[in-house]
Design a protein around this motif. Structure first.
Motif, short mmCIF file in Angstrom:
data_model
loop_
_atom_site.label_atom_id
_atom_site.label_comp_id
_atom_site.label_asym_id
_atom_site.label_seq_id
_atom_site.Cartn_x
_atom_site.Cartn_y
_atom_site.Cartn_z
N ALA A 109 -10.81 0.60 -4.80
CA ALA A 109 -9.87 -0.06 -5.70
C ALA A 109 -8.65 0.83 -5.95
CB ALA A 109 -10.56 -0.41 -7.02
N ILE A 110 -8.89 2.14 -6.09
CA ILE A 110 -7.77 3.08 -6.28
C ILE A 110 -6.88 3.08 -5.05
CG2 ILE A 110 -7.15 5.51 -6.58
CD1 ILE A 110 -9.75 5.86 -8.17
N THR A 111 -7.51 3.17 -3.88
CA THR A 111 -6.75 3.19 -2.63
C THR A 111 -5.92 1.93 -2.46
OG1 THR A 111 -8.41 4.57 -1.53
CG2 THR A 111 -6.94 3.32 -0.12
N GLN A 112 -6.52 0.80 -2.72
CA GLN A 112 -5.82 -0.47 -2.54
C GLN A 112 -4.74 -0.69 -3.58
OE1 GLN A 112 -6.45 -0.87 0.57
NE2 GLN A 112 -6.65 -3.09 0.37
N ALA A 113 -4.97 -0.20 -4.79
CA ALA A 113 -3.92 -0.31 -5.81
C ALA A 113 -2.69 0.49 -5.39
CB ALA A 113 -4.45 0.20 -7.15
N TYR A 114 -2.90 1.70 -4.86
CA TYR A 114 -1.80 2.50 -4.36
C TYR A 114 -1.08 1.78 -3.23
CZ TYR A 114 -2.84 6.82 -6.94
OH TYR A 114 -3.00 7.76 -7.92
N ASN A 115 -1.87 1.24 -2.29
CA ASN A 115 -1.27 0.52 -1.15
C ASN A 115 -0.45 -0.69 -1.61
OD1 ASN A 115 -2.28 2.17 0.90
ND2 ASN A 115 -4.21 1.04 1.02
N LYS A 116 -1.03 -1.45 -2.52
CA LYS A 116 -0.38 -2.68 -2.96
C LYS A 116 0.95 -2.42 -3.65
CE LYS A 116 -1.21 -6.86 -5.69
NZ LYS A 116 -2.20 -7.59 -6.56
N VAL A 117 0.94 -1.47 -4.59
CA VAL A 117 2.18 -1.19 -5.33
C VAL A 117 3.23 -0.59 -4.40
CG1 VAL A 117 3.19 0.21 -7.16
CG2 VAL A 117 1.02 -0.95 -7.54
N PHE A 118 2.81 0.36 -3.57
CA PHE A 118 3.80 1.00 -2.69
C PHE A 118 4.36 0.01 -1.67
CE2 PHE A 118 5.88 4.03 -0.03
CZ PHE A 118 6.11 5.13 -0.84
N SER A 119 3.54 -0.91 -1.22
CA SER A 119 4.02 -1.89 -0.25
C SER A 119 5.02 -2.86 -0.87
CB SER A 119 2.83 -2.68 0.33
OG SER A 119 2.19 -3.45 -0.68
N ARG A 120 5.08 -2.94 -2.21
CA ARG A 120 5.99 -3.85 -2.90
C ARG A 120 7.19 -3.14 -3.53
NH1 ARG A 120 4.71 -6.30 -7.18
NH2 ARG A 120 6.13 -8.02 -6.75
N LEU A 121 7.37 -1.87 -3.21
CA LEU A 121 8.46 -1.12 -3.85
C LEU A 121 9.82 -1.77 -3.62
CD1 LEU A 121 7.61 2.66 -3.27
CD2 LEU A 121 7.44 1.33 -5.38
N LEU A 122 10.10 -2.13 -2.37
CA LEU A 122 11.42 -2.70 -2.06
C LEU A 122 11.59 -4.08 -2.67
CD1 LEU A 122 11.86 -1.56 1.67
CD2 LEU A 122 12.64 -0.45 -0.44
N ASP A 123 10.48 -4.84 -2.77
CA ASP A 123 10.57 -6.16 -3.41
C ASP A 123 10.77 -6.02 -4.92
OD1 ASP A 123 10.22 -7.44 -0.98
OD2 ASP A 123 8.03 -7.44 -1.17
N MET A 124 10.05 -5.08 -5.53
CA MET A 124 10.19 -4.89 -6.98
C MET A 124 11.58 -4.38 -7.33
SD MET A 124 6.54 -3.47 -8.42
CE MET A 124 6.42 -2.06 -7.33
N ARG A 125 12.22 -3.70 -6.40
CA ARG A 125 13.60 -3.24 -6.65
C ARG A 125 14.50 -4.42 -6.96
NH1 ARG A 125 18.26 -3.32 -3.85
NH2 ARG A 125 17.24 -4.40 -2.12
N LYS A 126 14.23 -5.57 -6.32
CA LYS A 126 15.10 -6.74 -6.47
C LYS A 126 14.68 -7.67 -7.60
CE LYS A 126 14.44 -7.90 -2.19
NZ LYS A 126 14.51 -8.63 -0.90
N ASP A 127 13.37 -7.84 -7.80
CA ASP A 127 12.94 -8.90 -8.72
C ASP A 127 12.18 -8.39 -9.95
OD1 ASP A 127 10.42 -8.18 -7.75
OD2 ASP A 127 10.39 -9.76 -6.25
N THR A 128 12.13 -7.07 -10.17
CA THR A 128 11.40 -6.55 -11.32
C THR A 128 12.35 -5.72 -12.19
OG1 THR A 128 9.39 -6.39 -9.98
CG2 THR A 128 9.42 -5.17 -12.06
N PRO A 129 12.39 -5.99 -13.50
CA PRO A 129 13.23 -5.18 -14.40
C PRO A 129 12.82 -3.71 -14.35
CG PRO A 129 12.46 -7.17 -15.50
CD PRO A 129 11.72 -7.10 -14.21
N ASN A 130 13.77 -2.85 -14.61
CA ASN A 130 13.51 -1.41 -14.51
C ASN A 130 12.35 -0.97 -15.40
OD1 ASN A 130 15.58 -1.25 -12.70
ND2 ASN A 130 16.95 -0.08 -14.00
N ALA A 131 12.32 -1.45 -16.64
CA ALA A 131 11.26 -1.03 -17.57
C ALA A 131 9.89 -1.43 -17.05
CB ALA A 131 11.52 -1.64 -18.95
N GLU A 132 9.79 -2.64 -16.52
CA GLU A 132 8.52 -3.11 -15.97
C GLU A 132 8.16 -2.34 -14.70
OE1 GLU A 132 5.03 -5.41 -15.55
OE2 GLU A 132 6.35 -4.90 -17.21
#
Length: 290
Positions: A109-132
């Motif tokens: 679960a730790i490994t996959q959580a790291y993978n999931k968040v890091f794989s979405r870094l570029l997407d979160m740059r566009k659609d996620t507020p900075n604080a979130e």
């Protein structure tokens, strides 16, 4: 008699001349001081602006290296968790202890959580507020404090175009898919008691794990390449700024000296003209005739 007035007329004439000399000298010195001060303030402002630019570049480079160091720590935790998960699974095959499977799912679960968040870094740059965005990084990556999370978010928003950063994200996407495939195969392994099927499933798990390791290796190499590239940029920029600083300060010193010497020459000429005017004034003064 005129002879009795001579000391007084000389005194009065001397006092008049000295008053004029003092007024002229004060005016010349005040003008010179004002001009030189203005020039020095202008050049000081230019130096301050230049130093501000240098400091800003240095801080930016330092924060970028902080981000890369944090990513390297993420990769280490990710890899260790994946290895511990697979070791726990293989231990379960030998001893059939339920706690081994619990450890497998916890570490995976730790490994996959790291993978999931890091794989979405570029997407979160566009659609996620900075604080979130910062909150997600803090809650997912155990090595990250608030300050480091803020630095990562800011650097991601600037370096999103960088090819190596895109490679890191692509490796995380592949590793996440491989991790989900391993979890699925493990679930199938636990669901059957058929030795032939279990053997086939184990072979598939080994195959997927090798793919997982290849993504981890690629991620580690890309992280090192990113670090080396940023370090090279910092080195080149530092050398360039050092050369520019030496040249700029030398030029600035020359300009200041030139301004002071030129102003002194002008003031000397003005003083000479004033002396000539005073000499003419004294020479043609009615008092001078006595």
């Amino acid at each position: 008699p005129r002879s009795t007035l001579f000391p007084y007329t000389t005194l009065f004439r001397s006092m008049t001349v000295m008053d004029i000399v003092n007024v002229c000298m004060d005016k010349i010195l005040t003008s010179a001081y004002s001009k030189i001060t203005r020039r020095l303030r202008l050049h000081t402002a230019i130096v301050a602006l230049f130093l501000l630019i240098v400091i800003s570049i240095t801080i930016w480079a330092g924060n970028t290296l902080t981000m890369i160091t944090a990513i390297a720590r993420f990769e280490r935790t990710h890899t260790v968790s994946r290895v511990e998960a697979m070791v726990a699974f293989y231990d379960y095959q030998d001893e059939k202890k339920p706690e081994d499977m619990e450890k497998f799912y916890t570490k995976m679960a730790i490994t996959q959580a790291y993978n999931k968040v890091f794989s979405r870094l570029l997407d979160m740059r566009k659609d996620t507020p900075n604080a979130e965005f910062v909150r997600i990084l803090e809650s997912t990556f155990r090595e990250t404090d608030h300050k480091t999370a803020v630095i990562i978010v800011n650097r991601i928003k600037v370096l999103y175009w960088h090819p190596i950063l895109k490679e890191l994200v692509a490796d995380a996407v592949g590793a996440h898919a491989a991790g989900e495939a391993i979890k699925l195969q493990v679930a199938q392994f636990l669901a059957t008691n058929d030795k032939v099927k279990q053997k086939a499933i184990l072979a598939e798990i080994h195959k997927i794990e090798n793919e997982f390791v290849s993504y981890e290796t690629s991620f580690s190499k890309s992280c090192s390449a990113f670090s080396n590239q940023i370090s090279s940029y910092v080195t080149y920029v530092t050398i360039a700024l050092l050369i520019i600083s030496v040249g700029f300060i030398s030029l600035l010193t020359y300009q200041i000296a030139k301004i002071v010497v030129r102003q002194m020459a002008r003031d000397t000429l003005a003083l000479r003209e004033t002396n000539e005017m005073l000499a003419l004034f004294v020479h043609h003064s009615p008092i001078y005739t006595y």
